[in-house]
Design a protein around this motif. Structure first.
Motif, PDB file in Angstrom:
ATOM      1  N   LYS A 169      42.275  43.418  30.053  1.00  8.41           N
ATOM      2  CA  LYS A 169      41.537  43.624  31.587  1.00  8.41           C
ATOM      3  C   LYS A 169      43.079  44.960  30.791  1.00  8.41           C
ATOM      4  O   LYS A 169      44.318  44.094  30.754  1.00  8.41           O
ATOM      5  CB  LYS A 169      42.829  43.424  33.039  1.00  8.41           C
ATOM      6  CG  LYS A 169      42.116  44.364  34.271  1.00  8.41           C
ATOM      7  CD  LYS A 169      43.907  45.039  34.355  1.00  8.41           C
ATOM      8  CE  LYS A 169      43.996  46.177  35.221  1.00  8.41           C
ATOM      9  NZ  LYS A 169      45.085  46.292  35.498  1.00  8.41           N
ATOM     10  N   GLY A 200      45.212  49.415  42.410  1.00  5.06           N
ATOM     11  CA  GLY A 200      46.088  48.072  41.463  1.00  5.06           C
ATOM     12  C   GLY A 200      44.496  46.752  41.393  1.00  5.06           C
ATOM     13  O   GLY A 200      44.711  46.394  41.240  1.00  5.06           O
ATOM     14  N   ASP A 219      42.850  45.007  38.367  1.00  5.92           N
ATOM     15  CA  ASP A 219      43.154  42.907  38.074  1.00  5.92           C
ATOM     16  C   ASP A 219      42.521  42.404  38.754  1.00  5.92           C
ATOM     17  O   ASP A 219      41.347  41.186  38.799  1.00  5.92           O
ATOM     18  CB  ASP A 219      44.659  42.605  38.990  1.00  5.92           C
ATOM     19  CG  ASP A 219      45.073  43.701  38.530  1.00  5.92           C
ATOM     20  OD1 ASP A 219      44.990  44.174  37.477  1.00  5.92           O
ATOM     21  OD2 ASP A 219      46.747  43.389  38.587  1.00  5.92           O
ATOM     22  N   GLY A 225      54.260  44.686  41.592  1.00  4.70           N
ATOM     23  CA  GLY A 225      53.569  45.215  41.641  1.00  4.70           C
ATOM     24  C   GLY A 225      52.366  44.757  40.290  1.00  4.70           C
ATOM     25  O   GLY A 225      51.971  45.457  40.179  1.00  4.70           O
TER      26      GLY A 225
HETATM   27 MG    MG Z   1      47.583  47.809  38.336  1.00  3.55          MG
END
Ligand code: MG
Ligand code: ASP
Length: 412
Positions: free
Chosen positions: A7, A151, A154, A209
């Motif tokens: 990723k 986010g 992920d 984060g």
């Molecule tokens: Mg991220």
């Protein structure tokens, strides 16, 4: 031949050059004899820019339209990366979340993945193709486009790894691993060689984060080894697994912090038992994530209650609570903005008493007022004023001696 999921985060695909560089990391895995599925984020700050565009039109965008808009970011990256792979002579296919069979619940802006129909990806892999999938997006049972929350790429990566039975999931990013705290702000923060799922889950939930919390949850539930590593430098990252033996067993593994926290206080809640249940179910039904909850009995026949939420959810929370005020049976509602959360995490806390005491002591010695506290077996969280956030994190990091003996270079 193993299947590897790679990723690449936004900064790792932020320009044409970076996309070409990411392509070379993919090609390397293929040359090592592996099948590869690549998951990508939107380029650089694209998602933020799309949000800004929407804000230029309305401050209350429809959530369905917002998902429609934001998913275009990742679509740019899949096509460009796939072109980069092909121009190097490799066979590849780009797929949106829905083409990759990622099904989610019917919720906009923070949907959970419910199922992945892997047939199409498996067919492409068996034809020798590299599959390039758009992160952060899926489709619900009504064929509506959904996103998984900021986010969320992920999570796409780990969910694909689990459902395809991958050997490993590598998260490439602009930092070279998971640190004891954010090295951009905390002096002496150092890279961890390893960390357990539980510790990482706490850190991710508490504002570190580097990984999306749900991604860690999937990895844990599926025992999927996860690494966080640099997309630029060819160095070891941080390995996240069930029990980490890579680091000496530190009592505290990391210090996390997060700003823009609000404390909401509900006063005069009539029936404590059903009142509490209905308040939090009402918030949950509206997808509002409540964090720390403190209940205190103020009068004989009524209760007051405080809880913390993220500032971005304040408006909706207030609206929902006011709308149901009569049914929920409370007399008034108040809130305080400008707060932050500072937390420590470590599996070693379970068997070492006095960790919270040390944290509170070093904060009080430095004149930092603690507004709320919550603990679990492996974490202690405090809510402080926003302006005390970084200073608190630094003194706690120092107090537990988390700095490296040989510090890693500070990132700027
Ligand atoms: Mg991220
Ligand atoms: N592009 C989305 C975001 O910026 C998803 C991701 O990068 O994981 O939040």
């Amino acid at each position: 031949m193993s299947l590897i999921i790679q990723k690449f985060g936004g900064t790792s695909v932020g320009s044409v050059e970076k996309i070409q560089h990411a392509a070379s990391r993919v090609i390397q895995e293929v040359r090592n004899g592996n099948q590869v599925v690549v998951v990508v984020s939107a380029m650089g700050k694209t998602t933020d820019e799309l949000i800004r565009l929407a804000a230029g039109i309305t401050d209350k965008p429809n959530k369905r339209d917002m998902d429609m808009l934001l998913t275009t970011g990742e679509q740019m990256t899949i096509s460009l990366l796939s072109m980069a792979l092909q121009s190097n002579g490799y066979n590849s296919v780009s797929m949106t979340g829905w083409q990759a069979g990622i099904q989610t619940e019917a919720v906009h802006s923070k949907a959970r993945i419910t199922h992945i129909e892997t047939t199409r990806m498996k067919e492409a892999l068996s034809c020798g193709k590299i599959v390039v999938v758009a992160g952060f997006q899926g489709m619900d049972m009504n064929n509506e486009i959904t996103t998984l929350g900021r986010g969320g790429s992920d999570t796409t990566a780990v969910a694909l790894a689990a459902s395809l039975g991958a050997a490993r999931c590598d998260i490439y990013t602009d930092v070279d691993g998971v640190y004891t705290s954010d090295p951009r702000y905390i002096k002496g923060a150092r890279k961890l060689e390893g960390i357990s799922y539980d510790e990482m889950l706490e850190l991710a939930n508490l504002g570190a984060g580097v990984l999306h919390p749900r991604a860690v949850e999937y990895a844990k539930n599926n025992s999927m080894p996860l690494t966080v590593r640099s997309s630029l430098e060819k160095i070891e990252g941080t390995l996240i697994e069930e029990v980490s033996n890579l680091e000496e067993n530190l009592v505290v593994r990391g210090v996390a912090f997060e700003g823009d926290i609000v404390r909401v206080t509900i006063v005069g809640l009539k029936n404590e038992v059903t009142g509490l249940a209905s308040i939090f179910s009402t918030l949950a039904e509206n997808q509002i994530n409540v964090d720390i909850i403190i209940q205190s009995r103020t009068e004989i026949d009524s209760t007051s209650l405080s809880f913390s939420i993220k500032e971005e959810e304040l408006e909706e929370a207030l609206q929902v609570l006011k709308q149901h005020q009569t049914a929920l049976g409370f007399s008034s509602l108040d809130y305080e903005v400008g707060l932050a959360k500072v937390s420590i995490v470590g599996s070693g806390m379970v068997s070492n008493p006095g960790v919270a005491a040390q944290m509170f002591q070093c904060m009080s010695q430095n004149g930092i007022a603690i507004k709320m506290v919550s603990t679990s077996e492996i974490k202690v969280s405090t809510v402080v004023h926003m302006e005390d956030m970084l200073r608190s994190a630094q003194i706690i990091h120092d107090s537990f001696s988390l700095e490296a003996l040989q510090p890693y270079p500070q990132l700027t």
